[in-house]
Design an enzyme around this catalytic site. Sequence first.
Site, PDB file in Angstrom:
ATOM      1  N   HIS A  94       0.670  -1.179   0.254  1.00  0.00           N
ATOM      2  CA  HIS A  94      -0.023  -0.031  -0.024  1.00  0.00           C
ATOM      3  C   HIS A  94       0.726   1.252  -0.173  1.00  0.00           C
ATOM      4  O   HIS A  94       0.590   2.199  -0.965  1.00  0.00           O
ATOM      5  CB  HIS A  94      -0.857  -0.149   1.260  1.00  0.00           C
ATOM      6  CG  HIS A  94      -2.050  -1.065   1.380  1.00  0.00           C
ATOM      7  ND1 HIS A  94      -2.975  -1.165   2.156  1.00  0.00           N
ATOM      8  CD2 HIS A  94      -2.604  -1.827   0.353  1.00  0.00           C
ATOM      9  CE1 HIS A  94      -3.845  -2.120   1.937  1.00  0.00           C
ATOM     10  NE2 HIS A  94      -3.493  -2.518   0.644  1.00  0.00           N
ATOM     11  N   LYS A 112      -7.823  -0.964   3.404  1.00  0.00           N
ATOM     12  CA  LYS A 112      -7.471  -1.120   4.680  1.00  0.00           C
ATOM     13  C   LYS A 112      -6.882  -2.427   4.715  1.00  0.00           C
ATOM     14  O   LYS A 112      -7.312  -3.505   3.855  1.00  0.00           O
ATOM     15  CB  LYS A 112      -8.588  -0.615   5.621  1.00  0.00           C
ATOM     16  CG  LYS A 112      -9.924  -1.041   5.253  1.00  0.00           C
ATOM     17  CD  LYS A 112     -10.272  -2.420   4.905  1.00  0.00           C
ATOM     18  CE  LYS A 112      -9.959  -3.361   5.981  1.00  0.00           C
ATOM     19  NZ  LYS A 112      -9.973  -4.933   5.574  1.00  0.00           N
ATOM     20  N   ASP A 197      -7.450  -6.883   9.636  1.00  0.00           N
ATOM     21  CA  ASP A 197      -8.278  -6.963   8.204  1.00  0.00           C
ATOM     22  C   ASP A 197      -9.877  -6.665   8.735  1.00  0.00           C
ATOM     23  O   ASP A 197     -10.425  -5.932   7.745  1.00  0.00           O
ATOM     24  CB  ASP A 197      -8.227  -8.465   8.018  1.00  0.00           C
ATOM     25  CG  ASP A 197      -8.983  -8.850   6.465  1.00  0.00           C
ATOM     26  OD1 ASP A 197      -8.878  -7.798   5.604  1.00  0.00           O
ATOM     27  OD2 ASP A 197      -9.521  -9.857   6.318  1.00  0.00           O
TER      28      ASP A 197
HETATM   29  C1  SOE Z   1     -11.661 -10.588   3.991  1.00  0.00           C
HETATM   30  O1  SOE Z   1     -11.686 -10.536   5.223  1.00  0.00           O
HETATM   31  C2  SOE Z   1     -12.494  -9.275   3.775  1.00  0.00           C
HETATM   32  O2  SOE Z   1     -12.614  -8.948   2.236  1.00  0.00           O
HETATM   33  C3  SOE Z   1     -11.843  -7.771   4.173  1.00  0.00           C
HETATM   34  O3  SOE Z   1     -10.648  -7.595   3.628  1.00  0.00           O
HETATM   35  C4  SOE Z   1     -12.943  -6.714   3.973  1.00  0.00           C
HETATM   36  O4  SOE Z   1     -12.243  -5.544   4.264  1.00  0.00           O
HETATM   37  C5  SOE Z   1     -14.261  -6.821   4.506  1.00  0.00           C
HETATM   38  O5  SOE Z   1     -15.109  -6.058   4.207  1.00  0.00           O
HETATM   39  C6  SOE Z   1     -14.665  -8.268   4.197  1.00  0.00           C
HETATM   40  O6  SOE Z   1     -13.840  -9.405   4.545  1.00  0.00           O
END
Ligand code: SOE
Length: 376
Positions: A94, A112, A197
């Site tokens: 990033h 993020k 995450d």
């Molecule tokens: C995976 O855990 C993921 O796609 C995340 O990275 C996203 O930010 C979340 O909205 C849904 O799950």
Amino acid sequence: MCFVISLSYGRHMAHVTITQATYRAAIIGTGFMGRVHSHAIAVAGGTVAGIVGSSPEKAREAADSLRAEAVYEDAAALIDAADVVHVCVPNHLHAPIALAAIAAGKHVVCEKPLATDAATARAMTEAADAAGVVAAVPFVYRFHPMVREARARVAAGQIGRLTLAHGSYLQDWLLRPGDDNWRVDADKGGALRAFGDIGSHWCDLLEFVTGDRITAVNAQLATANRRRSGREVTTEDIVTLQFATRGGMIGSTVVSQVSAGRKNRLLLEVSGTEATLAFDQEQPETLWVGGRESNAVLMRDPESLSPDAARLATVPGGHAQGYQDCFNAFVADTRAAVAGETPDGLPVFADGLRAARIAEAVAASARRRDWTEVDR
Ligand code: SOE
């Protein structure tokens, strides 16, 4: 400059903002998130000027589904050709890409967690501020209309003095030892995986809805699958977190990517001296309102929502909106910001930095097995 066009269908009104600034986007990263971004860019009236993938072959394969006008091999050349750079690559990449885009004077949308450590997130935030570019981070659950409704009710004092917040963010896509992804590796995803995450989304939503700030955390981390695909894993699958806020709330949350049957269940419940509000991301068309005498389940009906929630309700009540609609609204507001507007609630790099600082406090607390202040 922008036009607001009001459309009416039956008793319903929708306000569509048409901005004149061009939105020629570069998408860097062609995985699942790249596709979500591409769709949202199209809905917001932008175009995908080009894409760069992890390999030229992958980019060529993804070109049609990402609506790309061109496939580039060189990220710098694509950045030059775009107004806005969407950074959808693994977390450790990033910073270099976002900083290159900012240095070229381009607006940036960066996935993020903004960075894998708070110092880098701070450098990115300062660079974007100094360059005067729009720099947004997709904390997209802010764009559920019923989240805006909860926020409006808290701000209007309808919940009373806030005392308690709790909830969870549970997924199951990493349940089995064979389940794998780049996020699992600390060198690509960052040392905190589940928290970075998805825990970051939960904390962002808590602070967004309540307008309050987490000041101290006490966290535990656990790794359910210590080996995946034959290698050792150091990042956590589960986080339990207690916290205290500046405004005097206490609370807790549980974050897990190994909870069988829970696909993407973000639950946030906030209690005050007058009422309780609960929002469940897997049932985003409703908001639960708890009262001492009676409870209610509010439906997303633009006619009865607060103005900001109604603004994000793009179809009449009973016609389900969801995750991609949040993303579409996020990119539409990013586009409005690029056109010089200041859309309320647009998550920006400062919010990504905030999440990185909370994540560092979570890691420190788990390591020390004690309470840790966030803003020290
Ligand atoms: C995976 O855990 C993921 O796609 C995340 O990275 C996203 O930010 C979340 O909205 C849904 O799950």
